[in-house]
Design a protein around this motif. Structure first.
Motif, mmCIF file in Angstrom:
data_model
loop_
_atom_site.group_PDB
_atom_site.id
_atom_site.type_symbol
_atom_site.label_atom_id
_atom_site.label_comp_id
_atom_site.label_asym_id
_atom_site.label_seq_id
_atom_site.Cartn_x
_atom_site.Cartn_y
_atom_site.Cartn_z
ATOM 1 N N PRO A 1 -2.802 3.257 -12.518
ATOM 2 C CA PRO A 1 -2.677 4.629 -12.050
ATOM 3 C C PRO A 1 -3.960 5.395 -12.384
ATOM 4 O O PRO A 1 -4.483 5.266 -13.500
ATOM 5 N N SER B 1 0.847 -1.203 0.000
ATOM 6 C CA SER B 1 0.000 0.000 0.000
ATOM 7 C C SER B 1 0.878 1.247 0.000
ATOM 8 O O SER B 1 1.722 1.429 0.882
ATOM 9 N N GLY C 1 -12.801 3.408 -5.551
ATOM 10 C CA GLY C 1 -11.910 2.959 -6.615
ATOM 11 C C GLY C 1 -12.660 2.309 -7.755
ATOM 12 O O GLY C 1 -13.804 2.670 -8.056
ATOM 13 N N TRP D 1 -4.368 -0.621 -4.067
ATOM 14 C CA TRP D 1 -4.563 -1.510 -5.219
ATOM 15 C C TRP D 1 -5.750 -2.433 -4.903
ATOM 16 O O TRP D 1 -6.639 -2.053 -4.155
ATOM 17 N N LEU E 1 -7.730 3.867 -1.764
ATOM 18 C CA LEU E 1 -8.108 3.519 -3.135
ATOM 19 C C LEU E 1 -7.862 2.056 -3.427
ATOM 20 O O LEU E 1 -6.834 1.503 -3.029
ATOM 21 N N PHE F 1 2.000 8.065 -11.960
ATOM 22 C CA PHE F 1 0.597 8.519 -11.950
ATOM 23 C C PHE F 1 0.536 9.854 -12.696
ATOM 24 O O PHE F 1 1.149 10.843 -12.260
ATOM 25 N N ASN G 1 -7.761 -0.142 -6.898
ATOM 26 C CA ASN G 1 -7.821 -0.006 -8.352
ATOM 27 C C ASN G 1 -6.657 -0.745 -8.977
ATOM 28 O O ASN G 1 -5.695 -1.065 -8.294
ATOM 29 N N LEU H 1 5.728 3.646 -5.657
ATOM 30 C CA LEU H 1 5.117 3.379 -6.968
ATOM 31 C C LEU H 1 6.129 2.792 -7.942
ATOM 32 O O LEU H 1 7.270 3.258 -8.019
ATOM 33 N N GLU I 1 -2.920 4.321 -1.568
ATOM 34 C CA GLU I 1 -3.189 3.484 -2.752
ATOM 35 C C GLU I 1 -3.019 2.026 -2.335
ATOM 36 O O GLU I 1 -1.895 1.561 -2.135
ATOM 37 N N LEU J 1 0.301 8.029 -0.737
ATOM 38 C CA LEU J 1 0.566 9.041 -1.766
ATOM 39 C C LEU J 1 0.525 10.457 -1.203
ATOM 40 O O LEU J 1 1.156 11.370 -1.723
#
Ligand code: NOJ
Length: 740
Positions: free
Chosen positions: A528, A387, A482, A545, A523, A573, A525, A569, A543, A390
């Motif tokens: 990006p 995770s 997401g 995922w 989020l 993004f 997802n 990352l 984030e 961000l």
């Protein structure tokens, strides 16, 4: 069992028994092949599906008949010890030679215990974790009768519109290659004959991730140096660690479909790299050479596929139907079929299937293996370690356990999408841990005020008010939003990278209703997203995922600070979809934007957004801070046979212990072809207690600086290089060295 079958079974059993005692697999394959008819050899090159999962267009098959006739060497989309044993029994007892079937399946990010999607796992930059996660996947899959996974997907992907970006390691060549090796080692272990190791499959060979406009299955045109410098290395890396199989792709490459591409399949894979495993087509990808406009008809497609080096036809019916006639007509050499068959049989011997065709299909082992507590624990750790934090304005995170939380969003209580697109055989509802359930471990029930607010895609705003009321009542707002799991993965390209549906609108409404409250956005997802609006509306963004079976627990470990986030990352993004493709290792152009005058005329820029991404490759926050200092090079000049050591001191300057992912970048300032502005050449994930400092050192040799020029010569040229040790790809070089 009738007499004929008894005789066949006995013959097969005796034959196999004799082979099992021979030490040398090659010799065993030779002996077996001497007994085989051409049809039986072709049979080994044929794969059909058991229909337990739909992973491509429906193709009807007559599996039992084909198995009995010896017309089927492998199967996909069927698992469990019992189902595989039952089918194996037909192959072993009722086909003339009793050659066992190879069972394959898409074990992509876990089999039963589902780990975060691959793009998320990559963000851990933790090779041991990736290897361990694929080891666990192999343990579970093998216990359910599977011999083979169609993983890893090692396609470099730089276009977030492409749904399959979720299945890979992201945009970087070096990191992607390291991760690719970790997967293969995890799946295949050190001894394929053990019943808990499975064949890995490097896919999709090749350049599938470069599909035009991010549209799945679309055309790829690229120079050979780009192919060799960017798209081929992760595949080569898997060959270097002994991957047993490859999957050819759906896309065409410079006008030639990759499932009929002799240059990539024979010249590079076999002749240059000496790959000695076998190649399976993707699902009907040999047939698809017809609509591609490369094969005249099905017969022609079978000819092109086999001659190009696709040893096994997945779901296509083509090899079974046409290869024999093609041999008779002299259009395919029997030697080519012998070679394909030999490669396939060799893997079956390596797996020990001729010693005991059922040794993977053991119901007791299945029961003892799947969802073992230690697997679930590893999945929880992986969810936390993947995770990426961000944004964390004013230390909005970690959350305080004494506060009340408004838990809002269509994914807040979700136990389904959380497993992601290739959730394998993982049970979803009732098994996977939602964020809501994760929170219950940290908070009392009366501290959680839940409101769904809206759906992922539907535009019904009826739930908005309840969500706004919940936000008003609570101390902190936790949004879990997401994509739907099907919005990424195969055939799931998007032209819009926003959080889907009316979720962004709900975020705005909540911010308006509680202007001074802390809002945290989690989020889920598979790509990006464009978060340009959300960054000013929420305080923190995590984030996550699609984090898998234990996702809710792992995410909450991060939210409450039990795990200090460390992921970074592995994919850029963008600020909006118009910047795509955008990746850190782009070229400089002849008119780069000057640092001291970003709006200067006639430069390579957009007039509406900066060139920079919203979040760069390599970026991710922690609950602590790290300082980089004292970059030192062992020398400012090196010769062709020398090595250079770069060191830096990293200090944990914050208040909690944590991991830091330290990255080494190089820039080859000029060459016979232009080089990217930055290239990752190394990384280390280190743990630092608060206040602690460590010296990190990287050694570079000329090998690390080599690349293919436009004459396809792999080499290095003398000249000046820039070098940096940095926390992400967002930095300016300050140090150089010269290669003499
Ligand atoms: C098609 C996909 O492209 C591939 O990745 C997958 O392994 C096969 N279907 C088999 O399901």
């Amino acid at each position: 069992m009738n007499l004929k079958v008894t005789i066949q079974f006995t013959a097969a059993f005796l034959t196999l028994g004799v082979f099992a005692q021979q030490p040398n697999y090659e010799a065993k394959v030779d002996s077996l092949m001497k007994l085989m008819t051409l049809e039986e050899k072709i049979g080994q090159t044929v794969m059909y599906g058991g229909g337990w999962d739909k992973t491509g267009p429906t193709v009807s098959t007559d599996n039992v008949k084909f198995i009995k006739e010896g017309n089927m060497g492998a199967m996909l989309n069927v698992y469990t010890a019992k189902a595989t044993r039952d089918l194996q029994k037909i192959a072993v007892e009722e086909s003339r030679l009793g050659i066992p079937i190879l069972f394959g399946y898409d074990v992509i990010h876990g089999h039963r215990t589902i780990f975060p999607i691959n793009l998320g796992m990559a963000a851990s930059w933790d090779m041991n974790m990736v290897e361990n996660y694929s080891r666990i996947a192999a343990e579970e899959a093998s216990a359910e009768g599977l011999h083979w996974t169609f993983s890893p997907m090692v396609d470099i992907a730089r276009d977030p519109r492409w749904g399959r970006i979720s299945e890979g390691a992201g945009e970087d060549v070096y990191l992607g290659s390291e991760i690719a090796k970790a997967y293969v080692k995890g799946y295949q272990g050190d001894d394929l004959s053990k019943n808990n190791t499975i064949l890995a499959c490097s896919k999709h060979y090749v350049a599938y991730g470069a599909a035009q406009a991010g549209r799945d299955y679309h055309t790829v045109n690229m120079s050979e140096d780009e192919l060799r410098n960017v798209y081929l290395p992760p595949f080569k890396a898997t060959v270097d660690v002994g991957v047993e199989t490859f999957m050819s792709a759906f896309n065409e490459l410079n006008g030639v479909p990759t499932s009929g591409n002799k240059f990539t399949l024979r010249d590079i894979l076999h002749d240059e790299w000496k790959f000695d495993g076998f190649v399976v087509s993707d699902y009907t990808s040999v047939n698809e050479m017809i609509p591609h406009g490369f094969a005249k008809d099905s017969i022609d497609a079978a000819r092109i596929g086999m001659n190009a080096g696709v040893d096994m036809d997945m779901m296509g019916h083509l090899y079974r139907k046409f290869l024999k006639d093609l041999v008779a007509e002299g259009k395919v050499d029997e030697a080519t079929i012998n070679d394909a068959c030999r490669r396939i049989l060799l893997t079956k011997f390596k797996l020990g299937l001729f010693d005991d065709p059922y040794h993977y299909s053991d119901e007791k082992r299945q029961q003892e293996t799947i969802y073992k507590p230690e697997f679930l624990k590893a999945a929880r750790e992986a969810a936390a370690a993947s995770s990426v934090l961000l944004q964390n304005n004013n230390n909005a995170l970690p959350l305080d356990k004494t506060k009340t939380i408004a838990l809002i969003g269509p994914l807040a209580k979700d136990e389904y999408h959380i497993n992601g697109n290739w959730g394998g055989a993982g049970d979803r509802k009732g098994k996977s841990v939602s964020v809501f359930e994760g929170l219950q471990e940290f908070l009392k029930d009366n501290q959680i005020i839940y409101a769904k607010g809206c759906d992922i895609v539907k535009d019904d705003e009826k739930g908005f008010q309840e969500a706004i009321d919940a936000a008003k009542k609570a101390d902190v707002v936790l949004l879990v939003m997401g994509e739907d799991h099907g919005m990424s993965g195969e055939a799931a390209s998007r032209t819009n990278l926003k959080i889907p549906g009316i979720q962004p609108k709900l975020i705005k409404k909540i911010r308006e209703a509680v202007p001074n409250k802390k809002i945290v956005l989690v989020l889920m997802n598979g790509r990006p997203l464009n978060l340009s609006e959300e960054i000013s509306q929420v305080d923190a963004i995590l984030e996550a995922w699609f984090p898998g079976t234990m996702g809710g627990s792992g995410v909450c470990d991060v939210l409450f600070g039990t795990y200090n986030p460390s992921a970074k990352l592995t994919i850029t993004f963008p600020r909006n979809v118009g910047q795509v493709p955008i990746y850190y290792s782009m070229k400089n152009t002849g008119r780069p934007i000057p640092d001291n005058n970003p709006t200067q005329d006639y430069k390579s820029n957009y007039i509406d957004v900066p060139n920079t991404p919203l979040f760069p490759f390599g970026f991710g926050l922690s609950y602590t801070t790290f300082q980089y200092s004292d970059l030192k090079l062992s020398s400012n000049e090196i010769g062709m046979n020398d090595k250079l050591t770069a060191t830096a001191t990293i200090t944990n300057t914050g208040t909690v212990d944590g991991y830091e992912i330290v990255q080494l970048y190089v820039h080859d300032r000029f060459g016979s072809i232009t080089r990217p502005v930055k290239e990752l050449k190394g990384f280390q994930k280190i743990f630092l207690k608060k206040g602690e400092s460590k010296t990190v050192s990287f050694t570079i040799s000329v090998e690390d600086l080599k690349y293919y020029n436009n004459e396809n010569i792999f080499g290095v040229e003398s000249g000046e290089f820039e070098i940096a040790i940095a926390p992400s790809s967002d930095f300016k070089f300050k140090h150089t060295f010269t290669l003499k």
